[in-house]
Design a protein around this motif. Structure first.
Motif, mmCIF file in Angstrom:
data_model
loop_
_atom_site.group_PDB
_atom_site.id
_atom_site.type_symbol
_atom_site.label_atom_id
_atom_site.label_comp_id
_atom_site.label_asym_id
_atom_site.label_seq_id
_atom_site.Cartn_x
_atom_site.Cartn_y
_atom_site.Cartn_z
ATOM 1 N N ARG A 22 42.409 -62.441 61.707
ATOM 2 C CA ARG A 22 41.533 -61.697 60.797
ATOM 3 C C ARG A 22 42.056 -60.292 60.563
ATOM 4 N N TRP A 23 42.562 -59.663 61.634
ATOM 5 C CA TRP A 23 43.078 -58.294 61.505
ATOM 6 C C TRP A 23 44.295 -58.264 60.591
ATOM 7 N N LEU A 24 45.204 -59.197 60.756
ATOM 8 C CA LEU A 24 46.397 -59.248 59.914
ATOM 9 C C LEU A 24 46.059 -59.584 58.473
ATOM 10 N N SER A 25 45.010 -60.392 58.271
ATOM 11 C CA SER A 25 44.665 -60.861 56.928
ATOM 12 C C SER A 25 43.748 -59.915 56.172
ATOM 13 N N THR A 26 43.298 -58.854 56.820
ATOM 14 C CA THR A 26 42.393 -57.908 56.166
ATOM 15 C C THR A 26 43.125 -57.105 55.100
ATOM 16 N N ASP A 27 42.538 -56.996 53.920
ATOM 17 C CA ASP A 27 43.128 -56.196 52.852
ATOM 18 C C ASP A 27 43.071 -54.722 53.232
ATOM 19 N N VAL A 28 44.210 -54.053 53.112
ATOM 20 C CA VAL A 28 44.281 -52.631 53.421
ATOM 21 C C VAL A 28 44.656 -51.805 52.201
ATOM 22 N N GLN A 29 44.984 -52.470 51.113
ATOM 23 C CA GLN A 29 45.291 -51.788 49.867
ATOM 24 C C GLN A 29 44.140 -51.990 48.893
ATOM 25 N N PRO A 30 43.804 -50.980 48.104
ATOM 26 C CA PRO A 30 42.705 -51.140 47.137
ATOM 27 C C PRO A 30 43.073 -52.140 46.055
ATOM 28 N N ALA A 31 42.058 -52.737 45.471
ATOM 29 C CA ALA A 31 42.293 -53.682 44.374
ATOM 30 C C ALA A 31 42.978 -52.963 43.223
ATOM 31 N N PRO A 32 44.046 -53.538 42.676
ATOM 32 C CA PRO A 32 44.783 -52.865 41.597
ATOM 33 C C PRO A 32 44.066 -52.980 40.266
ATOM 34 N N ALA A 33 44.484 -52.156 39.323
ATOM 35 C CA ALA A 33 44.019 -52.332 37.951
ATOM 36 C C ALA A 33 44.500 -53.694 37.485
#
Length: 281
Positions: A22-33
């Motif tokens: 779960r930690w590795l799969s967590t999104d850490v970048q914001p959703a792009p345009a």
């Protein structure tokens, strides 16, 4: 070790693996345009198309760094829920209660193994279609059948531990781990995360992705398929045997690019911002 102790140890390890996954799969970048016209892409997908995803999670960042590509995940489009062949996958989709028109992907997911997902889970992500050129319907069906037969295959725990090494300080790693962590080609263990299943599915009908080619004794060209563990998501994009299909956001208006709305006062993304001065091309 008693049965109770063994079961406790197994549960502890399973919980640890789930937590790390779960930690590795967590999104850490914001959703792009938006970069992809998701509606058009969905409309033109065909069974056995490969859908590439530019992920935003921690593990996606590792894969992008090691493979030198923005594509970090590959999934196989297997059709709509009401067109799937009889079998385990159709049963799972039916039990999930997804509407008949739901478009289904089959993919290898960290922590979950080989599973099915609705295409809509990637709405808003940067996507690309890689379509096997001139593949007949019979072979498309065979590729899908091969992949679906692997539904439920568990994820390799060793790969999760290998990926975790990239997030640990280099100095604290045991010496025998350091020797291979940053060697050229060390990304082999990463390349098996999602692409191996797809590579083997296409190999089952002898469809090439990036084969090795050499000449035989009489000058004939002989194809040798690469190990499926050495195939990365970007290889489907790079392969000359797959057509690359893009549906960019505002793609219908690109011929009128001079009329598109541009913010000339915003700083150029690739240049440093200078105070009190507007950057121009």
């Amino acid at each position: 070790m008693s049965g109770v102790e063994g079961k406790t140890g197994l549960n502890w390890r399973a919980r640890l693996v789930r937590w790390v996954s779960r930690w590795l799969s967590t999104d850490v970048q914001p959703a792009p345009a938006p970069r992809t016209d998701f509606a058009r892409l969905s409309e033109h997908l065909q069974p056995a198309d490969v859908v590439l995803v530019a992920g935003r999670s921690r593990v996606a960042g590792v894969i992008q760094t090691v493979t030198l590509s923005s594509w970090s995940h590959a999934a196989l489009y297997i059709g709509r829920a009401d067109t799937l062949a009889e079998g385990k996958v159709r049963q799972v989709v039916a039990e999930a209660g997804w509407p008949p028109a739901t478009q289904i992907l089959l993919e290898a997911e960290m922590g979950d193994g080989v599973r099915v997902s609705p295409l809509a889970r990637y709405r808003g992500e940067h996507l690309r279609i890689c379509r096997p050129r001139d593949m007949p319907e019979s072979d498309r069906a065979a590729v899908i059948s091969y992949a679906c037969a692997r539904y439920g295959t568990p994820y390799d725990t060793r790969q999760i531990l290998d990926l975790l090494r990239f997030f640990l300080p280099y100095g604290v790693l045991p010496r025998h781990w350091r020797s291979t962590l940053f060697e050229a080609g060390h990304g082999d263990m990463i390349r098996a995360i999602c692409s191996t299943l797809l590579a083997n599915a296409f190999a089952s009908v002898h469809y090439p992705i990036l084969p090795t080619i050499h000449r035989g004794e009489h000058g004939e060209m002989i194809f040798v398929r690469r190990n499926g563990r050495l195939i990365t998501p970007r290889d489907f994009d790079y392969s000359p045997y797959f057509d690359i299909i893009k549906y960019p956001f505002f793609g219908d208006d690109v011929d009128r690019y001079r009329d598109l709305l541009w913010d000339d006062d915003a700083p150029c993304a690739s240049r440093p911002v200078r105070r009190g001065r507007r950057l121009r091309k």
